[in-house]
Design a protein around this motif. Sequence first.
Motif, mmCIF file in Angstrom:
data_model
loop_
_atom_site.group_PDB
_atom_site.id
_atom_site.type_symbol
_atom_site.label_atom_id
_atom_site.label_comp_id
_atom_site.label_asym_id
_atom_site.label_seq_id
_atom_site.Cartn_x
_atom_site.Cartn_y
_atom_site.Cartn_z
ATOM 1 N N ASP A 78 -20.861 29.871 28.971
ATOM 2 C CA ASP A 78 -19.627 29.886 29.758
ATOM 3 C C ASP A 78 -19.233 28.482 30.195
ATOM 4 O O ASP A 78 -18.726 28.265 31.301
ATOM 5 N N TRP A 79 -19.447 27.506 29.314
ATOM 6 C CA TRP A 79 -19.190 26.113 29.666
ATOM 7 C C TRP A 79 -17.724 25.871 30.022
ATOM 8 O O TRP A 79 -17.398 24.949 30.779
ATOM 9 N N LYS A 80 -16.806 26.707 29.521
ATOM 10 C CA LYS A 80 -15.386 26.502 29.810
ATOM 11 C C LYS A 80 -15.072 26.674 31.288
ATOM 12 O O LYS A 80 -14.055 26.183 31.777
ATOM 13 N N GLN A 81 -15.943 27.381 32.017
ATOM 14 C CA GLN A 81 -15.704 27.589 33.431
ATOM 15 C C GLN A 81 -15.915 26.315 34.241
ATOM 16 O O GLN A 81 -15.393 26.172 35.343
ATOM 17 N N SER A 82 -16.706 25.380 33.709
ATOM 18 C CA SER A 82 -16.995 24.146 34.442
ATOM 19 C C SER A 82 -16.510 22.905 33.702
ATOM 20 O O SER A 82 -16.842 21.785 34.065
ATOM 21 N N SER A 101 -13.054 20.916 32.090
ATOM 22 C CA SER A 101 -11.590 20.907 32.121
ATOM 23 C C SER A 101 -11.052 19.699 31.360
ATOM 24 O O SER A 101 -11.702 18.663 31.274
#
Length: 206
Positions: free
Chosen positions: A38-42, A44
């Motif tokens: 879930d790297w997209k959550q942290s 940008s």
Amino acid sequence: AYRDAHARGMPYPDESDGNDWATVNSIRPPDRHHFDPDWKQSFSVTLSFADGAPARTHAIQSALRSYRPTYFHFWQLKTFWHDSKICDDDIEVHPFESMETAPAMEINKTSSSVQMVVDEMYKFRQFFVQRLKEGNNDIRKFWLRKSKKPVLAVLLVNKPGEGLVLYRGTNMEVSMPTGSLCAERNVIGTALANDPGLTRENLMMV
């Protein structure tokens, strides 16, 4: 870590247990956390728009689409040019959802607003072509005397309390120094002349 692994032809951090790093030039394995799916959550990305060829900016935007970037639009560059400063008032921040562009699709799969604009464009084109065929006009002799190429535009306006309104516009080529006045610019000017109370937020699509 990903950059170095790519450059050295080694497994990426999420594909390696870390031992491969110690075997190349005695490099110490870098400190890193376990790979998070879930790297997209942290993570940008922010894309800054100031100037540039449309094809180039569109290519960059397409390449970054999977990262859902936030967009900085530098709409006023005079402060930066003359004073080498960037002011908050010179930057518009747009979320990905408001700047995302969709690929071409069938008209019946679009929203009702898009279908309304497309239907109006069909009617406008038929009306314009009919007037050209009649011949009793100055379209080619004066209004489009340079390129002889008409460009049509339809603007959808949504003003609170007044509902949706459509406007038509066409390009004009009436002065050599200024060149052509584009159809999109003219249709916005027509809408503003019809209702000086319009705001930018009222302009839905062209």
